[in-house]
Design an enzyme around this catalytic site. Structure first.
Site, mmCIF file in Angstrom:
data_model
loop_
_atom_site.group_PDB
_atom_site.id
_atom_site.type_symbol
_atom_site.label_atom_id
_atom_site.label_comp_id
_atom_site.label_asym_id
_atom_site.label_seq_id
_atom_site.Cartn_x
_atom_site.Cartn_y
_atom_site.Cartn_z
ATOM 1 N N ASN A 24 0.871 -1.181 0.000
ATOM 2 C CA ASN A 24 0.000 0.000 0.000
ATOM 3 C C ASN A 24 0.909 1.233 0.000
ATOM 4 O O ASN A 24 1.517 1.563 1.013
ATOM 5 C CB ASN A 24 -0.881 -0.018 1.265
ATOM 6 C CG ASN A 24 -1.723 1.233 1.394
ATOM 7 O OD1 ASN A 24 -1.848 2.002 0.438
ATOM 8 N ND2 ASN A 24 -2.301 1.437 2.570
ATOM 9 N N GLU A 53 -5.199 -5.174 10.734
ATOM 10 C CA GLU A 53 -4.243 -4.076 10.906
ATOM 11 C C GLU A 53 -4.585 -3.309 12.180
ATOM 12 O O GLU A 53 -5.434 -2.388 12.134
ATOM 13 C CB GLU A 53 -4.329 -3.118 9.721
ATOM 14 C CG GLU A 53 -3.969 -3.730 8.393
ATOM 15 C CD GLU A 53 -3.423 -2.663 7.446
ATOM 16 O OE1 GLU A 53 -2.241 -2.761 7.097
ATOM 17 O OE2 GLU A 53 -4.161 -1.731 7.099
ATOM 18 N N LYS A 95 -0.008 4.219 -0.300
ATOM 19 C CA LYS A 95 -0.739 5.375 0.247
ATOM 20 C C LYS A 95 -0.560 6.591 -0.689
ATOM 21 O O LYS A 95 -0.466 6.421 -1.900
ATOM 22 C CB LYS A 95 -0.263 5.697 1.662
ATOM 23 C CG LYS A 95 -0.248 4.486 2.569
ATOM 24 C CD LYS A 95 -0.107 4.883 4.010
ATOM 25 C CE LYS A 95 0.139 3.658 4.854
ATOM 26 N NZ LYS A 95 -0.026 3.924 6.266
ATOM 27 N N HIS A 141 -9.576 0.890 4.822
ATOM 28 C CA HIS A 141 -8.321 1.152 5.538
ATOM 29 C C HIS A 141 -8.591 2.109 6.707
ATOM 30 O O HIS A 141 -9.438 3.002 6.586
ATOM 31 C CB HIS A 141 -7.290 1.757 4.575
ATOM 32 C CG HIS A 141 -5.914 1.795 5.157
ATOM 33 N ND1 HIS A 141 -5.519 2.768 6.046
ATOM 34 C CD2 HIS A 141 -4.853 0.961 5.008
ATOM 35 C CE1 HIS A 141 -4.268 2.537 6.410
ATOM 36 N NE2 HIS A 141 -3.835 1.448 5.791
ATOM 37 N N SER A 200 3.471 -1.747 10.593
ATOM 38 C CA SER A 200 4.880 -1.618 10.988
ATOM 39 C C SER A 200 5.735 -2.853 10.702
ATOM 40 O O SER A 200 6.690 -3.140 11.440
ATOM 41 C CB SER A 200 4.985 -1.247 12.471
ATOM 42 O OG SER A 200 4.544 0.087 12.659
ATOM 43 N N GLY A 244 2.967 -1.123 4.366
ATOM 44 C CA GLY A 244 2.797 0.291 4.068
ATOM 45 C C GLY A 244 4.148 0.927 3.761
ATOM 46 O O GLY A 244 4.714 0.755 2.676
ATOM 47 N N GLY A 289 2.289 2.394 11.096
ATOM 48 C CA GLY A 289 3.238 3.508 11.000
ATOM 49 C C GLY A 289 3.857 3.942 12.323
ATOM 50 O O GLY A 289 4.448 5.020 12.400
ATOM 51 N N GLU A 297 -7.101 4.581 7.733
ATOM 52 C CA GLU A 297 -6.921 6.010 7.409
ATOM 53 C C GLU A 297 -8.146 6.567 6.687
ATOM 54 O O GLU A 297 -8.383 7.771 6.714
ATOM 55 C CB GLU A 297 -5.622 6.191 6.591
ATOM 56 C CG GLU A 297 -4.411 5.997 7.489
ATOM 57 C CD GLU A 297 -3.129 5.627 6.770
ATOM 58 O OE1 GLU A 297 -3.085 5.672 5.529
ATOM 59 O OE2 GLU A 297 -2.153 5.282 7.473
HETATM 60 C C1 PEP Z 1 -0.847 0.364 6.277
HETATM 61 O O1 PEP Z 1 -1.035 1.588 6.286
HETATM 62 O O2 PEP Z 1 -1.699 -0.401 5.790
HETATM 63 C C2 PEP Z 1 0.392 -0.160 6.840
HETATM 64 C C3 PEP Z 1 0.513 -1.451 7.011
HETATM 65 O O3 PEP Z 1 1.357 0.787 7.124
HETATM 66 P P1 PEP Z 1 2.798 0.559 7.779
HETATM 67 O O4 PEP Z 1 3.346 -0.729 7.234
HETATM 68 O O5 PEP Z 1 3.589 1.731 7.354
HETATM 69 O O6 PEP Z 1 2.587 0.489 9.259
#
Ligand code: PEP
Length: 236
Positions: free
Chosen positions: A8, A155, A10, A90, A197, A217, A161, A92
């Protein structure tokens, strides 16, 4: 077992970065891993994928399926770019006000248009009740055909993040609960991913959990690290 890894991007990247990512991705050889790349809509055309292990996805889909939808992207447009997967719900987007009912609409629109939704669920805080996550799963799948194989990305919002990850036992527990819920709802199979993460140092510990793959991400933008994770998972 075949693993699924979803990138992703983003609202990140530019033509130059994606050109370098695609160059390396097109040369990537794996044995048993499927990769899905989800760029921002405006870069879909840059993703000329020439690798049978890699598919294209996107990060959202519009609810209205008519011409009075300024600023939206239709399933028909996505099909023109060979998009096969859509990230739906998601955290976000949930933070921007997306509701379970809208997420369910999006899931149905995907399924009615030969697109596979990757449904994101997860608790906000580490202390939240995990059953909330099962409600998100149930609501997202309401009134969808039991012939589908739901793809659920667990998630935890507090892990996205932040550099924090759940203990593998928590990922195992959630993955088992999600699978049991989906079975209870009448689906034969499901695919459960973990996201939040993941990086080159922690992916192998996470991948030992009872999951079918990862949603990545930030690390997706670091192509060498991303490829190291894909190869590591592929060799497990
Ligand atoms: C995400 O936003 O779906 C995600 C997994 O982000 P990150 O890996 O940066 O935590």
């Amino acid at each position: 077992m075949r693993r699924l890894i979803v990138a992703n991007y983003k609202m990140n990247g530019d033509k130059k970065l994606f050109a370098s990512i695609i160059k390396k991705i097109n040369k990537l050889k794996v044995m048993d891993t499927k990769i899905v790349l989800c760029p921002p809509f405006v870069y879909l055309d840059e993703f000329k994928i020439k690798n049978k292990f890699v598919s294209l996805g996107c990060q959202d889909i519009t609810i209205q399926d008519n011409s009075k939808s300024t600023g939206q992207i239709s399933p028909k447009m996505l099909a023109e770019f060979q998009v096969k997967y859509v990230i739906v719900g998601h955290s976000e987007r949930r933070k921007l006000g997306e509701t379970d009912a809208q997420i369910n609409e999006k899931v149905k629109i995907c399924l009615n248009n030969d697109l596979l939704p990757i449904i994101c669920v997860g608790e906000e805080k580490k202390s939240d009740k995990l059953d909330l996550v099962l409600c998100q799963v149930e609501r997202a799948l309401e009134n969808t055909s039991k012939d589908n194989t739901p793809i659920i990305a667990y998630e935890p919002v507090w892990a996205i993040g932040t550099g924090k990850i759940p203990e593998p036992s928590r990922i195992d527990r959630m993955s088992e609960k999600i699978r049991a819920k989906i079975k209870d709802l009448g689906y034969q199979n499901c695919i459960v991913l973990y996201g939040g993460s993941v990086n080159k140092d922690n992916f192998s510990e996470i991948a030992r959990s009872k999951i079918d793959g990862l949603l990545l991400g930030g690390v997706s933008l670091k192509i060498d690290e991303f490829i190291a994770i894909v190869k590591g998972i592929d060799n497990e």
